[in-house]
Scaffold this active site. Structure first.
Site, PDB file in Angstrom:
ATOM      1  N   GLN A  11      26.222 -24.391  61.535  1.00 24.50           N
ATOM      2  CA  GLN A  11      27.231 -25.070  61.813  1.00 24.50           C
ATOM      3  C   GLN A  11      28.627 -24.230  62.399  1.00 24.50           C
ATOM      4  O   GLN A  11      29.101 -24.355  63.370  1.00 24.50           O
ATOM      5  CB  GLN A  11      27.607 -26.117  60.589  1.00 24.50           C
ATOM      6  CG  GLN A  11      28.917 -27.046  61.312  1.00 24.50           C
ATOM      7  CD  GLN A  11      29.613 -27.577  60.105  1.00 24.50           C
ATOM      8  OE1 GLN A  11      30.508 -28.505  60.469  1.00 24.50           O
ATOM      9  NE2 GLN A  11      29.349 -27.452  59.036  1.00 24.50           N
ATOM     10  N   THR A 102      32.787 -20.141  49.453  1.00 22.34           N
ATOM     11  CA  THR A 102      32.881 -21.535  49.050  1.00 22.34           C
ATOM     12  C   THR A 102      33.881 -21.898  47.784  1.00 22.34           C
ATOM     13  O   THR A 102      34.139 -21.219  46.971  1.00 22.34           O
ATOM     14  CB  THR A 102      31.577 -22.190  48.866  1.00 22.34           C
ATOM     15  OG1 THR A 102      31.618 -23.655  48.551  1.00 22.34           O
ATOM     16  CG2 THR A 102      30.644 -21.365  47.997  1.00 22.34           C
ATOM     17  N   TYR A 126      23.825 -22.392  43.503  1.00 20.33           N
ATOM     18  CA  TYR A 126      24.766 -22.222  44.781  1.00 20.33           C
ATOM     19  C   TYR A 126      25.888 -21.407  44.586  1.00 20.33           C
ATOM     20  O   TYR A 126      26.341 -20.404  45.348  1.00 20.33           O
ATOM     21  CB  TYR A 126      24.997 -23.349  45.517  1.00 20.33           C
ATOM     22  CG  TYR A 126      25.778 -23.183  46.676  1.00 20.33           C
ATOM     23  CD1 TYR A 126      25.055 -22.487  47.883  1.00 20.33           C
ATOM     24  CD2 TYR A 126      26.942 -23.740  46.815  1.00 20.33           C
ATOM     25  CE1 TYR A 126      25.985 -22.474  49.181  1.00 20.33           C
ATOM     26  CE2 TYR A 126      28.015 -23.837  48.116  1.00 20.33           C
ATOM     27  CZ  TYR A 126      27.224 -23.117  49.386  1.00 20.33           C
ATOM     28  OH  TYR A 126      28.086 -22.983  50.445  1.00 20.33           O
ATOM     29  N   TRP A 150      33.912 -28.073  52.279  1.00 22.65           N
ATOM     30  CA  TRP A 150      33.764 -29.267  52.987  1.00 22.65           C
ATOM     31  C   TRP A 150      33.929 -29.267  54.530  1.00 22.65           C
ATOM     32  O   TRP A 150      34.706 -29.738  55.037  1.00 22.65           O
ATOM     33  CB  TRP A 150      34.746 -30.508  52.356  1.00 22.65           C
ATOM     34  CG  TRP A 150      34.589 -30.767  50.817  1.00 22.65           C
ATOM     35  CD1 TRP A 150      33.879 -30.127  50.006  1.00 22.65           C
ATOM     36  CD2 TRP A 150      35.028 -31.995  50.322  1.00 22.65           C
ATOM     37  NE1 TRP A 150      34.018 -30.675  48.848  1.00 22.65           N
ATOM     38  CE2 TRP A 150      34.823 -31.892  49.005  1.00 22.65           C
ATOM     39  CE3 TRP A 150      35.855 -33.077  50.723  1.00 22.65           C
ATOM     40  CZ2 TRP A 150      35.236 -32.791  48.019  1.00 22.65           C
ATOM     41  CZ3 TRP A 150      36.325 -33.756  49.787  1.00 22.65           C
ATOM     42  CH2 TRP A 150      35.951 -33.761  48.509  1.00 22.65           C
TER      43      TRP A 150
HETATM   44  N1  LIG Z   1      29.017 -26.465  55.300  1.00 20.44           N
HETATM   45  C1  LIG Z   1      30.115 -26.660  54.325  1.00 20.44           C
HETATM   46  O1  LIG Z   1      30.480 -27.879  53.907  1.00 20.44           O
HETATM   47  C2  LIG Z   1      30.593 -25.434  53.559  1.00 20.44           C
HETATM   48  C3  LIG Z   1      31.325 -25.485  52.385  1.00 20.44           C
HETATM   49  C4  LIG Z   1      31.706 -24.408  51.848  1.00 20.44           C
HETATM   50  C5  LIG Z   1      31.358 -23.253  52.179  1.00 20.44           C
HETATM   51  N2  LIG Z   1      30.435 -22.973  53.148  1.00 20.44           N
HETATM   52  C6  LIG Z   1      30.164 -21.538  53.810  1.00 20.44           C
HETATM   53  O2  LIG Z   1      30.301 -21.543  55.151  1.00 20.44           O
HETATM   54  C7  LIG Z   1      29.398 -20.814  55.698  1.00 20.44           C
HETATM   55  C8  LIG Z   1      28.628 -21.386  57.047  1.00 20.44           C
HETATM   56  O3  LIG Z   1      28.125 -22.649  56.479  1.00 20.44           O
HETATM   57  P1  LIG Z   1      27.430 -23.687  57.458  1.00 20.44           P
HETATM   58  O4  LIG Z   1      27.920 -24.874  57.201  1.00 20.44           O
HETATM   59  O5  LIG Z   1      27.520 -23.180  58.801  1.00 20.44           O
HETATM   60  O6  LIG Z   1      26.169 -23.461  57.175  1.00 20.44           O
HETATM   61  P2  LIG Z   1      24.637 -24.075  57.661  1.00 20.44           P
HETATM   62  O7  LIG Z   1      24.944 -24.920  58.950  1.00 20.44           O
HETATM   63  O8  LIG Z   1      23.586 -24.432  56.698  1.00 20.44           O
HETATM   64  O9  LIG Z   1      23.903 -22.553  58.446  1.00 20.44           O
HETATM   65  C9  LIG Z   1      23.621 -21.542  57.704  1.00 20.44           C
HETATM   66  C10 LIG Z   1      22.765 -20.422  58.552  1.00 20.44           C
HETATM   67  O10 LIG Z   1      22.437 -19.465  57.595  1.00 20.44           O
HETATM   68  C11 LIG Z   1      20.883 -19.144  58.098  1.00 20.44           C
HETATM   69  N3  LIG Z   1      20.041 -18.889  57.214  1.00 20.44           N
HETATM   70  C12 LIG Z   1      19.492 -19.211  55.866  1.00 20.44           C
HETATM   71  N4  LIG Z   1      18.782 -18.432  55.303  1.00 20.44           N
HETATM   72  C13 LIG Z   1      18.687 -17.415  56.080  1.00 20.44           C
HETATM   73  C14 LIG Z   1      17.686 -16.311  56.054  1.00 20.44           C
HETATM   74  N5  LIG Z   1      16.753 -16.113  55.087  1.00 20.44           N
HETATM   75  N6  LIG Z   1      17.958 -15.500  57.257  1.00 20.44           N
HETATM   76  C15 LIG Z   1      18.500 -15.724  58.435  1.00 20.44           C
HETATM   77  N7  LIG Z   1      19.230 -16.851  58.465  1.00 20.44           N
HETATM   78  C16 LIG Z   1      19.212 -17.603  57.154  1.00 20.44           C
HETATM   79  C17 LIG Z   1      20.350 -20.473  58.647  1.00 20.44           C
HETATM   80  O11 LIG Z   1      19.311 -20.295  59.668  1.00 20.44           O
HETATM   81  P3  LIG Z   1      18.341 -21.478  59.723  1.00 20.44           P
HETATM   82  O12 LIG Z   1      18.908 -22.591  60.621  1.00 20.44           O
HETATM   83  O13 LIG Z   1      16.929 -20.974  60.235  1.00 20.44           O
HETATM   84  O14 LIG Z   1      17.927 -22.125  58.440  1.00 20.44           O
HETATM   85  C18 LIG Z   1      21.610 -21.164  59.696  1.00 20.44           C
HETATM   86  O15 LIG Z   1      21.945 -20.678  60.659  1.00 20.44           O
HETATM   87  C19 LIG Z   1      28.126 -20.270  54.885  1.00 20.44           C
HETATM   88  O16 LIG Z   1      29.001 -19.196  54.020  1.00 20.44           O
HETATM   89  C20 LIG Z   1      28.621 -21.609  53.506  1.00 20.44           C
HETATM   90  O17 LIG Z   1      28.321 -20.833  52.317  1.00 20.44           O
HETATM   91  C21 LIG Z   1      30.016 -24.088  53.787  1.00 20.44           C
END
Ligand SMILES: NC(=O)c1ccc[n+]([C@@H]2O[C@H](COP(=O)([O-])OP(=O)(O)OC[C@H]3O[C@@H](n4cnc5c(N)ncnc54)[C@H](OP(=O)(O)O)[C@@H]3O)[C@@H](O)[C@H]2O)c1
Length: 295
Positions: A11, A102, A126, A150
């Site tokens: 995302q 996070t 997590y 979030w």
């Molecule tokens: N979304 C939230 O509400 C939220 C809240 C707090 C913090 N965060 C942090 O913000 C950051 C971005 O979050 P997001 O929402 O963009 O996450 P997301 O949409 O779930 O995207 C995660 C990405 O990581 C990749 N990934 C996972 N395992 C992998 C592996 N083994 N090798 C290579 N790539 C891998 C996924 O690839 P695939 O598509 O192939 O699985 C995807 O491209 C993260 O650090 C997350 O912890 C997010």
């Protein structure tokens, strides 16, 4: 300026690539899981040592909070070991590393928004894996760990797009009303990262632009009001929203009951003023609705 972006399909990474599109002064080299599996530390090292870039941005993570409870090995590999390896390789080349973390590093037992100096105390796998990741990153110079919470946007699967979909499908939608936090506009986050990248790329190790920061929209809300703000914008919503509790929802991973992030440090250092969450959510919902909830 050349940015190596990890987590291409996620995302935040998608929002970042959209923000950089059409910018002649920025080149984003984005790697997906197919390009680089983050469970392979040798491959991480080779990718960073061989990259033609000025900064590395890690937007990849194992983000499935409930699945992490039973897949702790995978969660720690991607969220802790991989960022540690990235930071080591970046340090060898004196490259800055910007890593996302996070609010889930906190236990949620607070009476005020969390600041960066508050002691983390994660209550699920997590959160523990993400805490280990930010600590591994911050052990090196020229690194940033930016905690967000979030996250919502027009891109990928996120709380706003998910709730809009469910509200079109169901008659009744039960939403947790006793969990509180600060939503984060993924597009504002992408714009901030893009705008600040040149500063990080030019900054020496002792620059205060490196370190731990909180990034989120202004004002705290509940999961229920967050969902309602989005759903109320959709003329095709069918569902009646009903408040429920975390206990009744009984998800496999416990969630921090209250984890708003205080962004004062970010405001002071980067002159960044976060927008209140509600107009940002309404704008995102409007855009999703007009594009047929395209993610
Ligand atoms: N979304 C939230 O509400 C939220 C809240 C707090 C913090 N965060 C942090 O913000 C950051 C971005 O979050 P997001 O929402 O963009 O996450 P997301 O949409 O779930 O995207 C995660 C990405 O990581 C990749 N990934 C996972 N395992 C992998 C592996 N083994 N090798 C290579 N790539 C891998 C996924 O690839 P695939 O598509 O192939 O699985 C995807 O491209 C993260 O650090 C997350 O912890 C997010």
């Amino acid at each position: 300026m050349k940015i190596l972006l990890l987590g291409k399909t996620g995302q935040v990474a998608t929002a970042f690539q959209a923000a950089a599109r059409g910018r002649e002064d920025v080149e984003v080299i984005a790697l997906s899981r197919a390009d680089l599996d983050l469970e392979n530390t040798d491959a991480i090292r080779a990718a960073i040592l061989g990259a033609d870039c000025d900064l590395v941005l890690n937007a990849a993570a194992f983000t499935q909070v409930d699945r992490a409870e039973t897949l702790a090995g995978e969660a720690f590999a991607v969220n802790a070991r991989a960022p540690g390896e990235m930071a080591r390789a970046c340090a060898e080349r004196d490259l800055p590393l910007v890593h996302l973390s996070t609010d889930a590093v906190f236990d949620g037992l607070t009476d005020r928004p969390y600041v960066e100096t508050d002691a983390p105390s994660p209550i699920n796998v997590y959160g523990r894996s993400k805490l280990a990741g930010e600590q591994a990153v911050l052990a090196h110079a020229r690194t940033v760990a930016l905690r967000v919470s979030w996250v919502f946007s027009r891109h990928g699967r996120n709380y706003v797009s998910f709730m809009l979909r469910l509200a079109r499908e169901r008659e009744v939608l039960k939403v947790v009303a006793d969990q509180f936090g600060t939503p984060t506009d993924g597009e504002a986050l992408a714009a901030f990262l893009l705008a600040t990248a040149p500063r990080w790329a030019a900054a020496p190790a002792e620059d205060p632009a490196f370190g731990l920061f909180h990034f989120a929209n202004a004002d705290e809300t509940s999961r229920f009001d967050f969902a309602k703000a989005a759903i109320d914008r959709d003329p095709l919503t069918r569902a009646r929203l009903e408040p429920t509790t975390q206990a009744a929802f009984a998800e496999p991973a416990p969630r921090p009951p209250r984890s708003p992030l205080d962004t004062g440090k970010l405001r002071a250092l980067f002159g960044f003023t976060p927008e209140p969450w509600r107009p940002a959510v309404e704008r995102t919902a409007d855009r999703l609705v007009t594009t047929g909830l395209a993610g």
